[in-house]
Every structure is written in structure tokens, then in C-alpha cells.
Design an enzyme around this catalytic site. Structure first.
Site, PDB file in Angstrom:
ATOM      1  N   ARG A  23       1.176  -1.254  -0.368  1.00 39.64           N
ATOM      2  CA  ARG A  23       0.047   0.129  -0.434  1.00 39.64           C
ATOM      3  C   ARG A  23       0.956   1.218   0.025  1.00 39.64           C
ATOM      4  O   ARG A  23       0.724   2.718   0.527  1.00 39.64           O
ATOM      5  CB  ARG A  23      -1.393   0.053   1.137  1.00 39.64           C
ATOM      6  N   ARG A  27      -2.488   6.833   1.554  1.00 40.21           N
ATOM      7  CA  ARG A  27      -3.273   8.035   2.100  1.00 40.21           C
ATOM      8  C   ARG A  27      -2.309   8.791   2.917  1.00 40.21           C
ATOM      9  O   ARG A  27      -1.975  10.379   3.378  1.00 40.21           O
ATOM     10  CB  ARG A  27      -4.453   8.172   2.783  1.00 40.21           C
ATOM     11  N   ASP A  72      -7.174  -0.979  -7.458  1.00 41.47           N
ATOM     12  CA  ASP A  72      -8.346  -1.524  -5.943  1.00 41.47           C
ATOM     13  C   ASP A  72      -8.053  -3.331  -5.882  1.00 41.47           C
ATOM     14  O   ASP A  72      -8.702  -3.708  -6.971  1.00 41.47           O
ATOM     15  CB  ASP A  72      -8.667  -1.473  -4.953  1.00 41.47           C
ATOM     16  N   TYR A 147     -15.969 -10.295   0.886  1.00 41.66           N
ATOM     17  CA  TYR A 147     -16.116  -9.148   0.407  1.00 41.66           C
ATOM     18  C   TYR A 147     -17.392  -8.732  -0.067  1.00 41.66           C
ATOM     19  O   TYR A 147     -18.563  -8.324  -0.158  1.00 41.66           O
ATOM     20  CB  TYR A 147     -15.333  -7.596  -0.094  1.00 41.66           C
TER      21      TYR A 147
HETATM   22  O1  CP3 Z   1       0.088   1.515  -3.409  1.00 37.95           O
HETATM   23  C1  CP3 Z   1      -0.240   0.372  -3.205  1.00 37.95           C
HETATM   24  O2  CP3 Z   1      -0.571  -1.053  -2.661  1.00 37.95           O
HETATM   25  C2  CP3 Z   1      -1.810   1.152  -3.907  1.00 37.95           C
HETATM   26  C3  CP3 Z   1      -3.055  -0.189  -4.690  1.00 37.95           C
HETATM   27  C4  CP3 Z   1      -3.779  -0.858  -3.208  1.00 37.95           C
HETATM   28  C5  CP3 Z   1      -4.725  -0.516  -2.712  1.00 37.95           C
HETATM   29  N1  CP3 Z   1      -5.256  -1.241  -2.314  1.00 37.95           N
HETATM   30  C6  CP3 Z   1      -5.780   0.887  -3.055  1.00 37.95           C
HETATM   31  C7  CP3 Z   1      -6.446   2.055  -1.816  1.00 37.95           C
HETATM   32  C8  CP3 Z   1      -3.800  -2.318  -3.266  1.00 37.95           C
HETATM   33  C9  CP3 Z   1      -2.558  -3.019  -3.258  1.00 37.95           C
HETATM   34  C10 CP3 Z   1      -4.903  -2.093  -2.682  1.00 37.95           C
HETATM   35  C11 CP3 Z   1      -5.178  -3.523  -1.974  1.00 37.95           C
HETATM   36  C12 CP3 Z   1      -6.398  -3.982  -1.353  1.00 37.95           C
HETATM   37  N2  CP3 Z   1      -7.990  -3.091  -0.392  1.00 37.95           N
HETATM   38  C13 CP3 Z   1      -6.840  -5.036  -0.036  1.00 37.95           C
HETATM   39  C14 CP3 Z   1      -5.402  -6.260   0.257  1.00 37.95           C
HETATM   40  C15 CP3 Z   1      -4.545  -5.413   0.835  1.00 37.95           C
HETATM   41  C16 CP3 Z   1      -4.629  -5.640   2.181  1.00 37.95           C
HETATM   42  O3  CP3 Z   1      -4.512  -4.546   3.025  1.00 37.95           O
HETATM   43  O4  CP3 Z   1      -5.110  -6.106   2.829  1.00 37.95           O
HETATM   44  C17 CP3 Z   1      -7.861  -5.425   0.644  1.00 37.95           C
HETATM   45  C18 CP3 Z   1      -8.294  -6.003   1.389  1.00 37.95           C
HETATM   46  C19 CP3 Z   1      -8.600  -3.811   0.142  1.00 37.95           C
HETATM   47  C20 CP3 Z   1      -9.477  -3.102   0.361  1.00 37.95           C
HETATM   48  C21 CP3 Z   1      -9.865  -1.809   1.215  1.00 37.95           C
HETATM   49  N3  CP3 Z   1      -9.636  -0.978  -0.468  1.00 37.95           N
HETATM   50  C22 CP3 Z   1     -10.144  -1.335   1.140  1.00 37.95           C
HETATM   51  C23 CP3 Z   1     -10.492  -2.377   3.121  1.00 37.95           C
HETATM   52  C24 CP3 Z   1     -10.387   0.074   1.708  1.00 37.95           C
HETATM   53  C25 CP3 Z   1     -10.218   0.983   2.481  1.00 37.95           C
HETATM   54  C26 CP3 Z   1      -9.261   0.866   3.435  1.00 37.95           C
HETATM   55  C27 CP3 Z   1      -7.950   0.811   3.394  1.00 37.95           C
HETATM   56  O5  CP3 Z   1      -7.303   0.419   3.400  1.00 37.95           O
HETATM   57  O6  CP3 Z   1      -7.740   2.371   2.806  1.00 37.95           O
HETATM   58  C28 CP3 Z   1      -9.532   0.245   0.738  1.00 37.95           C
HETATM   59  C29 CP3 Z   1      -9.420   1.466  -0.231  1.00 37.95           C
HETATM   60  C30 CP3 Z   1      -8.186   2.109  -1.186  1.00 37.95           C
HETATM   61  N4  CP3 Z   1      -7.526   1.448  -1.901  1.00 37.95           N
HETATM   62  C31 CP3 Z   1      -7.222   3.384  -0.511  1.00 37.95           C
HETATM   63  C32 CP3 Z   1      -6.442   2.965  -1.244  1.00 37.95           C
HETATM   64  C33 CP3 Z   1      -5.008   4.383  -1.720  1.00 37.95           C
HETATM   65  C34 CP3 Z   1      -8.378   4.414  -0.357  1.00 37.95           C
HETATM   66  C35 CP3 Z   1      -9.240   4.564  -0.774  1.00 37.95           C
HETATM   67  C36 CP3 Z   1      -9.035   6.528  -0.742  1.00 37.95           C
HETATM   68  O7  CP3 Z   1      -8.293   6.818  -1.316  1.00 37.95           O
HETATM   69  O8  CP3 Z   1     -10.065   7.437   0.035  1.00 37.95           O
END
Ligand code: CP3
Length: 342
Positions: A23, A27, A72, A147
Site C-alpha cells: 500500500r 493517504r 484496488d 467482501y
Molecule cells: O500502493 C498500493 O498498494 C495502492 C494500491 C492498492 C490499494 N488497495 C489502494 C487503496 C492495493 C494493492 C490495495 C489492496 C487492497 N484493497 C487490499 C489488500 C491489501 C490489504 O490491505 O489487506 C484490500 C483488503 C483492499 C480493500 C480496501 N480498499 C479497503 C479495506 C479500503 C479502505 C481502507 C484502506 O485500507 O484504505 C480500500 C480503499 C483503498 N484502496 C484506498 C487506497 C489508497 C483508500 C481510498 C481513498 O483514497 O480514499
């Protein structure tokens, strides 16, 4: 190109341990928050120029050894006809709970459903050429099912475990559809230029070992088999699964991504030498001072120093409030690390 990440994935010799951060775009970066002032999350994911920008942001700040496509894990479910929103976590418009709903999921090719992903990968390869390898990714079938069946992740995942015990055949049908769709999605990314792929099994840990062996592992194997032969290393990240590690190491992926819960040298002795390991600093360590970060990173690095195939990473995604200085201290610690040779 510096290819120490790809070499470590293949358990080849490296000049130093490669580092990237799960990630790493997100943010905790002020420039990401600024980008998000201009566009919502789904727009960033669906607009190749913006996805490229978000992917490159962490690399401009830190000399990391891999880039990961900005997207995502839930997004390619659009290929199965699922609609969703993010605020900030994902929420499906319509949870998939019944046999009829599972049967109705009809997969379109990823190239048609999410063409912007292939386009972002192609643009990124052009931008990164000569510098840093690019990782593509997808969610593991069980994690995606968690999910899809629940609808969102805010109140745990009882719904998928209920389906598992009440209607195992329905869950298996859903998982096989997800596995086929994710194999297609990873192939799209590799064919567009992704040099490695990671499968995120963020919710595998809610399963007991027997259920993991039946409802998670075989479907991960299908995804891995779907990209075997394309030459891109596959990383399989299993979160919260200390009880699953030996089984997870047999997924067919060349690299096992390990959460922070088990010391990496202990993981190495459990799984043997047949897979490379990625991980596994507790993301909260980055809130500590530089000396503490270096000490914890050093313990991980020296724990597997003699073993071929280690990619340094966190043991789960970086947290949104992480100080930039913590990431800088980690990069510095990995670059300076010298294994003790006496
Ligand atoms: O650099 C990177 O890795 C960015 C790409 C990326 C995102 N999500 C961007 C994102 C990747 C590889 C993911 C994977 C992801 N998404 C997982 C697997 C990794 C893990 O943490 O276990 C999961 C379970 C998700 C589902 C998801 N998407 C959640 C639970 C959330 C909200 C909470 C959080 O962790 O931020 C997201 C939203 C999300 N995905 C954001 C980002 C940057 C935040 C959204 C925003 O900018 O408002």
C-alpha cells in the site's frame, strides 16, 4: 533496470535485500491526499494518467525497489457485473448471498471490463523503463468472496463463513468463478507489462486450516496456474495466517508474503527453502524512532540473511497516519544493513 526485486523473487543472488511497501501509494503521502482533492478514489483507479501518477508518487519520494499498480482488489469484480463504491472502504451495491445470485454472475474478459488497467500498466512500463520493476495484483478468491458475500468489510465477515458451513457448494461455485476471473485479470496485467504479480489474501486468516485447505488454497492455485508460464514471479500474501503458513507455501507461487505475526526466521524454518519470503515488519513499527525501526528491520533481515530469496516489506499495508520519517528510516535501515559474517 535494477532487478534485485525480481531476482530475490527467483531466489537468485542480490547486491542487497530489495524493499517495497504494501500500500505504498496512499493517504500517508500528502501528494496523494492532494490528488484525492481533485478526484475520487474510483476516478483515480479508472483514469490511466491519474493511476500512473498515484503509482509513481511513492517512488519519487523513496528509492523503493518495486512499483505497484494503483488500483484496488475489488475493482476487477466489475468484470463479473458487480458495482461498488468506496468510502474509504469498499461497499458492494448488491451483496451476493444466494445460489441464484452466484449462478447469475457472468464473467466478461478483463480486457473489456477494465481496459484502463492494461492502459495504466502500459503507460507505467514506459515511465519506469530502466528504473524499477512493476508489480500487478489481484485479490485471492476467498478474500474477494468475503467482501462479495458480506457486502462490505465494516462488521467482520460472518456472512461468508455462514455460507461456507450452510451452503459449501454455493461458495465453491463462487470461488471457482472468482479464480477464473482473477487468472484472466492477472494475465491481462502481465501481458500489458507487469513484471511480477501479487495475490492478496487479506482475510484468509478467518479460516481454520481445514477450511483454508478446501475453500482458499485450491482457488489460489488456479490463479497461480493461470499465469504460470508467463515468466512473472507470483507473490502470495497471506494475512493473519500463522496457522496457515505451511499450507500457503504450497500454493505454487514462488514467493510467500508473510504477515507480521510470526518472526520471519521461524517462518523460514516452517516452510523450507522452496519459496522466497516477503515481509514482515509490523506496520506500527514505522511510528517509532529511527533507531527502533532499524533494530526491528535488522532483526528480520539478519533472521533470513543466509537464505536465498528475501524481499523486505511490511507485514501488512502501511497505515494512513504513518510519518514520512518512519518510511525514510526503514529505507535507510535496509540500505545500510550488513549481515554479520562472524
Ligand atoms: O500502493 C498500493 O498498494 C495502492 C494500491 C492498492 C490499494 N488497495 C489502494 C487503496 C492495493 C494493492 C490495495 C489492496 C487492497 N484493497 C487490499 C489488500 C491489501 C490489504 O490491505 O489487506 C484490500 C483488503 C483492499 C480493500 C480496501 N480498499 C479497503 C479495506 C479500503 C479502505 C481502507 C484502506 O485500507 O484504505 C480500500 C480503499 C483503498 N484502496 C484506498 C487506497 C489508497 C483508500 C481510498 C481513498 O483514497 O480514499
Amino acid at each position: 533496470m535494477h532487478d534485485r526485486f525480481l531476482r530475490a523473487c527467483r531466489r537468485e543472488r542480490v547486491d542487497r535485500t530489495p524493499l517495497w511497501i504494501m500500500r505504498q501509494a496512499g493517504r500517508y503521502l500528502p501528494e496523494y491526499r492532494a490528488l484525492r482533492e481533485r478526484a475520487d478514489f474510483l476516478t483515480v483507479c479508472r483514469t490511466p494518467d491519474l493511476a500512473v501518477e498515484a503509482t509513481l508518487q511513492p517512488l519519487r519520494r523513496f528509492p523503493l525497489d518495486a512499483a505497484i499498480l494503483f488500483s484496488d482488489i475489488l475493482l476487477p469484480l466489475e468484470a463479473l457485473g458487480c458495482r461498488m463504491t468506496f468510502s474509504p472502504g469498499p461497499r458492494l451495491d448488491q451483496p451476493v448471498r444466494t445460489r441464484a445470485q452466484v449462478e447469475a454472475l457472468a464473467a466478461r474478459p478483463a480486457a473489456e471490463a477494465v481496459p484502463f488497467v492494461a492502459e495504466a500498466v502500459r503507460l507505467l512500463r514506459r515511465e519506469l523503463e530502466g528504473r524499477t520493476p512493476l508489480i500487478g495484483f489481484c485479490g485471492a478468491p476467498f478474500t474477494l468472496a468475503a467482501y462479495l458475500v458480506q457486502g462490505d468489510g465494516t462488521r467482520g465477515f460472518e456472512a461468508v463463513k455462514t455460507m461456507l458451513f450452510r451452503e459449501p457448494a454455493t461458495l465453491e461455485l463462487l470461488l471457482s468463478k472468482l479464480a477464473a476471473s482473477m487468472a484472466d485479470y492477472l494475465r491481462l496485467q502481465v501481458e500489458a507489462g507487469a513484471q511480477a504479480v501479487q495475490i492478496f489474501d487479506s482475510w484468509a486468516g478467518i479460516l481454520g486450516l481445514e477450511e483454508y485447505r478446501r475453500f482458499a488454497l485450491p482457488f489460489v492455485r488456479q490463479v497461480v496456474d493461470g499465469v504460470a508460464g508467463l515468466g512473472a514471479p507470483v507473490v502470495y500474501f497471506v494475512n493473519a495466517g500463522p496457522h496457515l503458513l505451511e499450507a500457503a507455501a504450497t500454493s505454487g507461487a514462488g514467493v510467500l508474503g508473510v504477515c507480521w505475526r510470526t518472526p520471519l526466521d521461524v517462518v523460514a524454518s516452517k516452510v523450507g527453502g522452496g519459496v522466497a519470503l516477503q515481509g514482515n515488519l509490523d506496520p506500527h513499527v514505522l511510528f517509532a524512532d529511527a533507531g527502533t525501526i532499524a533494530a526491528h528491520a535488522g532483526r528480520i533481515l539478519s533472521g533470513v540473511a543466509g537464505r536465498p530469496g528475501h524481499v523486505m516489506n511490511l507485514g501488512h499495508g502501511i497505515l494512513p497516519d504513518t510519518p514520512i520519517a518512519g518510511v525514510e528510516a526503514l529505507v535507510d535501515a535496509v540500505h545500510r544493513f550488513q549481515p554479520c559474517t562472524t
